[in-house]
Design an enzyme around this catalytic site. Sequence first.
Site, PDB file in Angstrom:
ATOM      1  N   SER A  64      28.244  14.801 -13.417  1.00  0.00           N
ATOM      2  CA  SER A  64      28.167  13.537 -11.733  1.00  0.00           C
ATOM      3  C   SER A  64      29.379  12.272 -11.371  1.00  0.00           C
ATOM      4  O   SER A  64      29.406  11.464 -10.659  1.00  0.00           O
ATOM      5  CB  SER A  64      27.132  12.800 -11.477  1.00  0.00           C
ATOM      6  OG  SER A  64      26.426  14.051 -10.760  1.00  0.00           O
ATOM      7  N   LYS A  67      32.323  12.141  -9.439  1.00  0.00           N
ATOM      8  CA  LYS A  67      31.677  12.011  -7.395  1.00  0.00           C
ATOM      9  C   LYS A  67      32.496  10.807  -7.024  1.00  0.00           C
ATOM     10  O   LYS A  67      33.377  10.781  -5.760  1.00  0.00           O
ATOM     11  CB  LYS A  67      30.381  11.829  -7.586  1.00  0.00           C
ATOM     12  CG  LYS A  67      29.710  13.639  -7.499  1.00  0.00           C
ATOM     13  CD  LYS A  67      28.137  13.123  -7.609  1.00  0.00           C
ATOM     14  CE  LYS A  67      27.618  14.517  -7.641  1.00  0.00           C
ATOM     15  NZ  LYS A  67      26.217  14.352  -7.575  1.00  0.00           N
ATOM     16  N   TYR A 189      33.722  22.703  -7.153  1.00  0.00           N
ATOM     17  CA  TYR A 189      32.905  20.964  -7.268  1.00  0.00           C
ATOM     18  C   TYR A 189      32.692  20.875  -8.834  1.00  0.00           C
ATOM     19  O   TYR A 189      32.811  20.700  -9.672  1.00  0.00           O
ATOM     20  CB  TYR A 189      32.080  21.303  -6.602  1.00  0.00           C
ATOM     21  CG  TYR A 189      30.804  20.149  -6.924  1.00  0.00           C
ATOM     22  CD1 TYR A 189      30.739  18.738  -7.167  1.00  0.00           C
ATOM     23  CD2 TYR A 189      29.650  20.749  -7.741  1.00  0.00           C
ATOM     24  CE1 TYR A 189      29.528  18.308  -7.250  1.00  0.00           C
ATOM     25  CE2 TYR A 189      28.717  20.445  -7.714  1.00  0.00           C
ATOM     26  CZ  TYR A 189      28.656  18.791  -7.540  1.00  0.00           C
ATOM     27  OH  TYR A 189      27.477  17.925  -7.834  1.00  0.00           O
ATOM     28  N   TYR A 240      21.756   7.239  -8.663  1.00  0.00           N
ATOM     29  CA  TYR A 240      20.933   8.185  -8.858  1.00  0.00           C
ATOM     30  C   TYR A 240      19.935   7.471  -7.340  1.00  0.00           C
ATOM     31  O   TYR A 240      20.132   6.845  -6.724  1.00  0.00           O
ATOM     32  CB  TYR A 240      20.215   8.955  -9.456  1.00  0.00           C
ATOM     33  CG  TYR A 240      21.216   9.852 -10.359  1.00  0.00           C
ATOM     34  CD1 TYR A 240      22.060  10.905  -9.383  1.00  0.00           C
ATOM     35  CD2 TYR A 240      20.855   9.317 -11.963  1.00  0.00           C
ATOM     36  CE1 TYR A 240      23.054  11.754 -10.085  1.00  0.00           C
ATOM     37  CE2 TYR A 240      22.091  10.378 -12.189  1.00  0.00           C
ATOM     38  CZ  TYR A 240      22.862  11.470 -11.594  1.00  0.00           C
ATOM     39  OH  TYR A 240      23.410  12.603 -12.195  1.00  0.00           O
ATOM     40  N   VAL A 258      24.868  14.028 -15.814  1.00  0.00           N
ATOM     41  CA  VAL A 258      23.380  14.672 -16.333  1.00  0.00           C
ATOM     42  C   VAL A 258      24.113  15.298 -17.324  1.00  0.00           C
ATOM     43  O   VAL A 258      23.607  15.870 -18.889  1.00  0.00           O
ATOM     44  CB  VAL A 258      22.723  15.854 -15.445  1.00  0.00           C
ATOM     45  CG1 VAL A 258      21.789  15.361 -14.261  1.00  0.00           C
ATOM     46  CG2 VAL A 258      24.118  17.168 -14.682  1.00  0.00           C
TER      47      VAL A 258
HETATM   48  N1  GLU Z   1      27.011  19.032 -11.821  1.00  0.00           N
HETATM   49  C1  GLU Z   1      26.174  18.426 -11.059  1.00  0.00           C
HETATM   50  C2  GLU Z   1      25.503  19.231 -10.319  1.00  0.00           C
HETATM   51  O1  GLU Z   1      26.105  19.451  -9.485  1.00  0.00           O
HETATM   52  C3  GLU Z   1      26.447  17.414 -11.280  1.00  0.00           C
HETATM   53  C4  GLU Z   1      24.755  16.619 -11.360  1.00  0.00           C
HETATM   54  C5  GLU Z   1      24.968  15.445 -12.109  1.00  0.00           C
HETATM   55  O2  GLU Z   1      25.437  14.844 -13.129  1.00  0.00           O
HETATM   56  O3  GLU Z   1      24.279  14.853 -11.338  1.00  0.00           O
HETATM   57  O4  GLU Z   1      23.913  19.860 -10.338  1.00  0.00           O
END
Ligand code: GLU
Length: 427
Positions: A64, A67, A189, A240, A258
């Site tokens: 993430s 992002k 993604y 988060y 994550v």
């Molecule tokens: N690729 C992960 C998902 O979309 C990223 C989640 C994350 O790092 O929060 O589930």
Amino acid sequence: MAELVQRYLDHILAEHTEVADGALADYIPELAAVDPEGFALSLTMADGYTYESGDAACEFTIQSISKPFTYALALDQIGCAAVDAAIGVEPSGEAFNEISVDSATKMPKNPMINAGAIAAVSLIPASSPDARFALIRDFYSDFVGRRLELDDEVYRSEKATGSRNRAIGYMLQSFGVLDDDPDEVLDVYYRQCSLRVTATDLATMGATLARGGVHPRLGRVTTATVIKRTLSVMVTCGMYDAAGDWVSAVGLPAKSGVGGGIVAVLPGQLGIGVYSPRLDRNGSSVRGVRVCRSLSEQLGLHFLTVRRDSLATLRNVYEPQERVRVYEVHGDLLFSGAEQVVRIVEGECDLFDVAVLDVSRVDDIDEAARSMLAALGTQLRASGRQGFLVDPDAAVIRADNDQGAGRFSGVDDALAAAREWTRDRSL
Ligand code: GLU
């Protein structure tokens, strides 16, 4: 060189090595296969100088943390207004993978949750999914200064188990947020999440954000306007659903993933990258969050720390006597100003026997900067040199401190002492 800051980082890492709370992410099977003990901390200053501690070369997937960078690329390519027409900027208070949109606008609430991140991918103008991924990979690589590679196993693992993200993709299509085929957007993604980085890569990406989109060595990647917006959503939505706690306690725009990484940014000053893969219930690295907290507290890095002159630092360096150098420091002195002073003095130590640090024009100094400057004197003495402090108001070393012997109220006094010390030494 720059041993003092290096020691700080090693110490902060050591303080947290025993922490074994949290668990590896296992909803993407391949992520559960990493070494849970991996631990690294890197700090890149605005001029590109990098400190590394722990397994700084260990690679992990960006997840993430991608992002904010894809969001920045969308802003860069199609502008704020077009991005705002598809993705909100409100903290959601929800889990990262919540299947939700804003109840009034029917848009993803922000680009830091999966719904907004998937929408951001779809906004990158490209003729095919491969071309879109190439733009994304190149953009991230420009922030780092090296080409990032895909972790094919994590990508396949994520794609094979991505029902929840598929649900989000099709929901976005049904609300008219995604124009493209949801599976094609999701494929890009998953690939962006599976790019491999190190803690040092994250620190450099953070430093490029800290410099308003200018890579410390390689120059401009995107505009200051794009970065301002990107950092804003990192502040409000980056950690988060624990964003509020993070801003109060740590106070650095940040993003966790994550895969176990965290990038944090002190605008104008530095970028931090941390890696440790055991996660808390929000999905952020347990040791990573604690390390950032300690760094912020011990080095005074909260971005809302009010200072009068963030540019305070060395104004003048001169050599009034042979092998005696005077370093004049001005303004308000916080961690990054002190880091610069310490690094320059350490780097020039072959040029002098006595360094006179003149802090008489320092207006304000915080604890981190005070202890770094005090430790610099101790370090110089340990290496057979002398460090004198011109500190008439006892700003750095308290008058009652036993190190007070190296403290003078004027440069002339310090230079007289330097002459005496040099003479005694040569006898
Ligand atoms: N690729 C992960 C998902 O979309 C990223 C989640 C994350 O790092 O929060 O589930």
